[in-house]
Design a protein around this motif. Sequence first.
Motif, PDB file in Angstrom:
ATOM      1  N   ASP A   1       0.805  -1.219   0.000  1.00 52.32           N
ATOM      2  CA  ASP A   1       0.000   0.000   0.000  1.00 52.32           C
ATOM      3  C   ASP A   1       0.842   1.276   0.000  1.00 52.32           C
ATOM      4  O   ASP A   1       0.427   2.296  -0.536  1.00 52.32           O
ATOM      5  CB  ASP A   1      -0.935   0.004   1.215  1.00 52.32           C
ATOM      6  CG  ASP A   1      -1.945  -1.136   1.150  1.00 52.32           C
ATOM      7  OD1 ASP A   1      -2.269  -1.563   0.024  1.00 52.32           O
ATOM      8  OD2 ASP A   1      -2.374  -1.600   2.215  1.00 52.32           O
TER       9      ASP A   1
ATOM     10  N   THR B   1      -5.986 -10.554   1.849  1.00 56.50           N
ATOM     11  CA  THR B   1      -6.841  -9.361   1.836  1.00 56.50           C
ATOM     12  C   THR B   1      -8.290  -9.738   2.107  1.00 56.50           C
ATOM     13  O   THR B   1      -8.997  -9.066   2.881  1.00 56.50           O
ATOM     14  CB  THR B   1      -6.733  -8.642   0.483  1.00 56.50           C
ATOM     15  OG1 THR B   1      -5.376  -8.233   0.272  1.00 56.50           O
ATOM     16  CG2 THR B   1      -7.635  -7.421   0.444  1.00 56.50           C
TER      17      THR B   1
ATOM     18  N   LYS C   1     -10.622  -8.553   5.371  1.00 52.41           N
ATOM     19  CA  LYS C   1     -11.893  -7.864   5.207  1.00 52.41           C
ATOM     20  C   LYS C   1     -13.005  -8.586   5.964  1.00 52.41           C
ATOM     21  O   LYS C   1     -13.935  -7.945   6.478  1.00 52.41           O
ATOM     22  CB  LYS C   1     -12.250  -7.773   3.730  1.00 52.41           C
ATOM     23  CG  LYS C   1     -11.391  -6.775   2.940  1.00 52.41           C
ATOM     24  CD  LYS C   1     -11.821  -6.719   1.486  1.00 52.41           C
ATOM     25  CE  LYS C   1     -10.996  -5.703   0.708  1.00 52.41           C
ATOM     26  NZ  LYS C   1     -11.388  -5.652  -0.733  1.00 52.41           N
TER      27      LYS C   1
END
Length: 649
Positions: free
Chosen positions: A120, A475, A479
């Motif tokens: 990121d 990921t 989440k």
Amino acid sequence: MVLSAWPRATSFEDRTIVFLEPGSHAAKRQSTPALALLTIGVVFGDIGTSPIYAFKACFGPDIGIPLTPRAVYGALSLVIWALTLTVSVKYIAFIMRADNNGAGGILALLALIRDGRTRDNMPRTIAILVSLGLFGAALLYGDGMITPAISVLSAVEGLGVATPHFTPYAVPISVLILLLLFDVQKYGTHRVGRVFGPIMVVWFLAIGALGVTQIARAPMILAAISPTYAVRFFIDHGLHGAVILGAVVLAVTGAEALYADMGYFGRRPIRLAWFALVFPTLLLNYAGQGALLLRDPGALDNPFYHLAPSVLVIPLVILATAATIIASQALISGAFALTNQAVQLGFSPRMEIRHTAPESEQIYVPSVNTILTLGCVVLVLAFRTSTALGAAYGIAVTGTMGITTILFVQIARTQWKWSPAAAYGLGALFSVVDLSFLGANLLKVRYGGWVPIAIGVVLWTLMTTWAWGRACITTLRRKAAVPLDDFFARLDREHVPRVPGTAIYLTSHSDGVPRVLLRELDVMHVLHSQVVLLSVDNEERPRVPDAERVTVTRCPHDFYRVTARYGFLQQPDIASAIAECRPDGIALSGQGIVYFLNGERLLLARERNPLKRWRKQLFAVLVRNARPASAFFGLPSNQVVELGQEVTI
């Protein structure tokens, strides 16, 4: 293509050492001379056996340079200055200054460049450099496959110098030696490892002495030390003369090992071994071969073995075979270590990895051993001579050397704060040499140079695809993760029954409740009286000290958050990590422990982009062939429970 997702840790080392555990107390107790002796047996095997085939390759039919006295002087001068600039200056003086907590290698540079950044917050330039470094690591597999084949074949070819009757048997004998070499890998080499250093010392002294005997007959060859002869060579042969660099680079193919093995021995022992023994004897041997060719051009068929009197050829062949086996062993062990570290850091599916000695980090990877065996045998049968095989050799090494230079310049600018003139100036000097070697080797592509390139591309694709796929799944997990506090609030509301025993849930992240725990609660409506949430964290340093290995956090409802940390040169040990939790109040009762794993079933979402669709399908194949986590971590099969869930990417 740049990696679109990354696992937390991005570096792993490409070499391993048979003798000493990195950072071990045994290594620290060794004196510099003792460690230097060990480096001679491990670090310098590849570069030390290059004289068997490198100088002969300079005048091979694929090079097309006529054997004249001026050409001999020029070729020898190029070899001398290649060793000086590439090894003594670039690697010994500068590259070895860049270390990751003492560890070296192209992937240590990669970790320094990443500097803990995640996907990121990673700039695109850094992402490109990381991807480039990973490709350099993939190229090392090609080197590891070709080196045993060319080294053993070139050594056995010496039998043809003793008597032409042996010539037809060079290939089958080489294949037999390679088969035996790879077959014994499963037993480990820790028992014979201690003799590697002394054997290689004898080897270097022998090749140096052979060179001296020929130099004494034609001492004028020492004039080749002057770089003017290298310049004159290019003046005489023009652009065609640059082709010889594809053969000259064979003399420095082991240079990357100096840097890669630094973490095991340190700078001083490697430098001592290089300047005190290896470098001088290599120069003497190459000069001796040049002197021999000045007097007897007919010795070009195998100048290395013609250095010796006829009565010593057979003993020299035996010694050369032993030296090439030692050199091959180091690269084979390096391939095992590279695979092990790739698995730990998320660049490869889990594989079967065996430790061949109880108190050693020496490992054996059966699947990699099988691939290397087949690859080496096919290469020997396909090329049949060391000269022909030399056409496939060099591209992988020169590619890695060039990438190392690029990464080094980045480190010098961003972390050492060198001025642009110093960093880019030195990088330009190194790049001229690297690109010259790489350009000359690219001319070999149609003659077999495509082999290491193909190996590198395939492995780079597999590693980046696996890293991308695992990052996608991570990921999705994050989440869907439920915060631990919210889960405890649910337990307060529902008063979930507890059953005796300890449940250990393996989880890839430490900031939420594992899905397998939620799944168990939804299905069984009970929890064990003691719950351990265990995550294994692979850090960007080579080793994590024992005092920092395990962190235990006590939570409400008899929950424990346990994090086991390992460096990229260490093998995770779940049993030991759990045992270290006893002083923190976790009651362990052997058969009362149950390990819960998440058994995921991968589903592929529809994808119109053919490249993305192909990558997803490749990742699915890798997932199906990955070794189960329970077997990989050595968990007792009768205490493991897997709860399946579907995951769509």
